[in-house]
Design a protein around this motif. Structure first.
Motif, PDB file in Angstrom:
ATOM      1  N   MET A 184      -2.759  -4.804  -6.663  1.00 47.59           N
ATOM      2  CA  MET A 184      -2.501  -4.205  -5.347  1.00 47.59           C
ATOM      3  C   MET A 184      -2.468  -5.341  -4.331  1.00 47.59           C
ATOM      4  O   MET A 184      -3.517  -5.901  -4.000  1.00 47.59           O
ATOM      5  N   PRO A 185      -1.306  -5.717  -3.838  1.00 45.97           N
ATOM      6  CA  PRO A 185      -1.223  -6.884  -2.943  1.00 45.97           C
ATOM      7  C   PRO A 185      -2.116  -6.751  -1.709  1.00 45.97           C
ATOM      8  O   PRO A 185      -2.198  -5.684  -1.097  1.00 45.97           O
ATOM      9  N   PHE A 186      -2.750  -7.862  -1.371  1.00 42.28           N
ATOM     10  CA  PHE A 186      -3.688  -7.915  -0.244  1.00 42.28           C
ATOM     11  C   PHE A 186      -3.576  -9.296   0.389  1.00 42.28           C
ATOM     12  O   PHE A 186      -3.346 -10.288  -0.299  1.00 42.28           O
ATOM     13  N   THR A 187      -3.750  -9.350   1.693  1.00 42.58           N
ATOM     14  CA  THR A 187      -3.530 -10.592   2.437  1.00 42.58           C
ATOM     15  C   THR A 187      -4.589 -11.650   2.186  1.00 42.58           C
ATOM     16  O   THR A 187      -4.366 -12.825   2.473  1.00 42.58           O
TER      17      THR A 187
ATOM     18  N   GLY B  14       8.012  -9.188   0.544  1.00 45.31           N
ATOM     19  CA  GLY B  14       9.089  -8.312   0.092  1.00 45.31           C
ATOM     20  C   GLY B  14       8.923  -6.868   0.527  1.00 45.31           C
ATOM     21  O   GLY B  14       9.747  -6.023   0.176  1.00 45.31           O
ATOM     22  N   GLY B  15       7.849  -6.592   1.267  1.00 47.10           N
ATOM     23  CA  GLY B  15       7.652  -5.253   1.805  1.00 47.10           C
ATOM     24  C   GLY B  15       6.833  -4.319   0.930  1.00 47.10           C
ATOM     25  O   GLY B  15       6.856  -3.094   1.131  1.00 47.10           O
ATOM     26  N   GLN B  16       6.072  -4.868  -0.032  1.00 45.28           N
ATOM     27  CA  GLN B  16       5.280  -4.001  -0.904  1.00 45.28           C
ATOM     28  C   GLN B  16       4.151  -3.345  -0.129  1.00 45.28           C
ATOM     29  O   GLN B  16       3.489  -3.970   0.703  1.00 45.28           O
ATOM     30  N   THR B  17       3.927  -2.067  -0.404  1.00 47.40           N
ATOM     31  CA  THR B  17       2.855  -1.281   0.211  1.00 47.40           C
ATOM     32  C   THR B  17       2.101  -0.542  -0.885  1.00 47.40           C
ATOM     33  O   THR B  17       2.546  -0.479  -2.037  1.00 47.40           O
TER      34      THR B  17
ATOM     35  N   ASN C  96     -10.266  -3.444   0.663  1.00 42.88           N
ATOM     36  CA  ASN C  96      -9.707  -3.244   1.999  1.00 42.88           C
ATOM     37  C   ASN C  96      -8.486  -2.319   2.024  1.00 42.88           C
ATOM     38  O   ASN C  96      -8.442  -1.374   2.825  1.00 42.88           O
ATOM     39  N   PRO C  97      -7.467  -2.518   1.186  1.00 42.66           N
ATOM     40  CA  PRO C  97      -6.302  -1.624   1.234  1.00 42.66           C
ATOM     41  C   PRO C  97      -6.653  -0.171   0.885  1.00 42.66           C
ATOM     42  O   PRO C  97      -6.046   0.766   1.423  1.00 42.66           O
ATOM     43  N   ILE C  98      -7.628   0.009  -0.004  1.00 46.06           N
ATOM     44  CA  ILE C  98      -8.069   1.359  -0.352  1.00 46.06           C
ATOM     45  C   ILE C  98      -8.801   1.993   0.824  1.00 46.06           C
ATOM     46  O   ILE C  98      -8.568   3.150   1.181  1.00 46.06           O
TER      47      ILE C  98
END
Length: 277
Positions: A56-59, A78-81, A108-110
């Motif tokens: 899950m991409p995260f910064t 690339g705009g992945q969410t 964090n994204p969760i």
């Protein structure tokens, strides 16, 4: 409560019956773009992946080395969410209802999506497990226990520095399998000594009947074969993200990942043939 699919348990039962280890492959969702990443994901089971970890991409991927950090950045650029990541799982489930999918990443994204909303969508999409590297056992009430209530396994990491006092807490609510991090440091670190890791895995088996997957630093078929002689699964990540990152075109990255998966799978499968002969 969501009905459990138990794909992970079934897969490890199948592997045990066949007396072989499994291959766990990691790619970052959306790397280098959604279309190529989805093509790679859909090709992995046929190429020999027994379990798929989908990043899950995260910064701020603080536990990851340069290769996986770069793959995450490519995906985000690339705009992945999260929504697209779950869409990838749904697309896989349309053609494959057997291969376990584990989402791996950070809390964090969760948290930003909302735990209940995320878990409901993940379960509906066909996610089987979670690896969330920055949530220790002391915070099981935040995600681990709710995930299991939704039928999603919560897979914990153990490391060479996890001592006998800490290990029972790590194992307490772990389900699916235990991911043994075979070397200290970030992902993509130096290859571990198979002999040392074998001793450490054997020590953990005295405390748990969970399957044990071994990862970090495993990049070649030869390394994978050595680990597969005693581990229940071999986890490979940075070698795949390197293959994608070094490709001149997205389609070349897909091909390189598929080829590497095949060679690793063959090595893992033959690891115990000498014992059977």
């Amino acid at each position: 409560m969501t009905q459990r699919h138990d794909r992970i348990a079934r897969r490890f039962d199948e592997l045990k019956a066949a007396n072989r280890a499994g291959l766990v492959t990691f790619i970052s969702a959306g790397d280098p773009d959604y279309e190529a990443s989805l093509e790679t994901l859909l090709a992995l089971p046929e190429a020999g992946a027994d379990v798929i970890e989908l990043g899950m991409p995260f910064t701020d991927p603080m536990a990851d080395g340069p290769s996986i950090q770069a793959s995450t950045l490519r995906a985000l650029e690339g705009g992945q969410t999260m929504a697209k990541t779950l869409s990838m799982v749904r697309a896989l489930r349309e053609r494959d209802d057997a291969t376990p999918v584990v989402l791996m990443g950070y809390y964090n994204p969760i948290y930003c999506m909302g735990v209940e909303a995320f878990l409901a969508e993940a379960a509906e999409a066909g996610v089987d497990g979670l690896i969330v590297v920055d949530l220790p056992p002391e915070h099981d009430a935040e995600l681990c226990l709710p995930a299991q209530a939704h039928g999603i396994d919560f897979i914990r990491l153990a490391t060479p520095t996890t001592d006998a006092k800490r290990l029972p807490l790590v194992l307490e609510n772990t389900s699916g399998f235990l991911y043994y991090v075979s070397s200290t440091g970030v992902t993509g670190a130096a290859a571990p000594s198979a002999e040392r890791v074998a001793e450490e895995v054997e020590a953990i088996r005295a405390h748990s009947a969970l399957p044990i997957g071994v990862g970090f630093g495993i990049r070649t078929p030869e390394q994978a074969e050595r680990i597969a002689r005693f581990a229940d699964a071999v986890v490979v990540g940075s070698a795949f993200t390197d293959a994608i990152g070094e490709a001149a075109r997205p389609e070349d990255g897909v091909r390189r990942v598929v080829d590497l998966t095949r060679s690793l799978s063959e090595a893992v499968h033959r690891a115990r043939e000498a014992e059977e002969a």
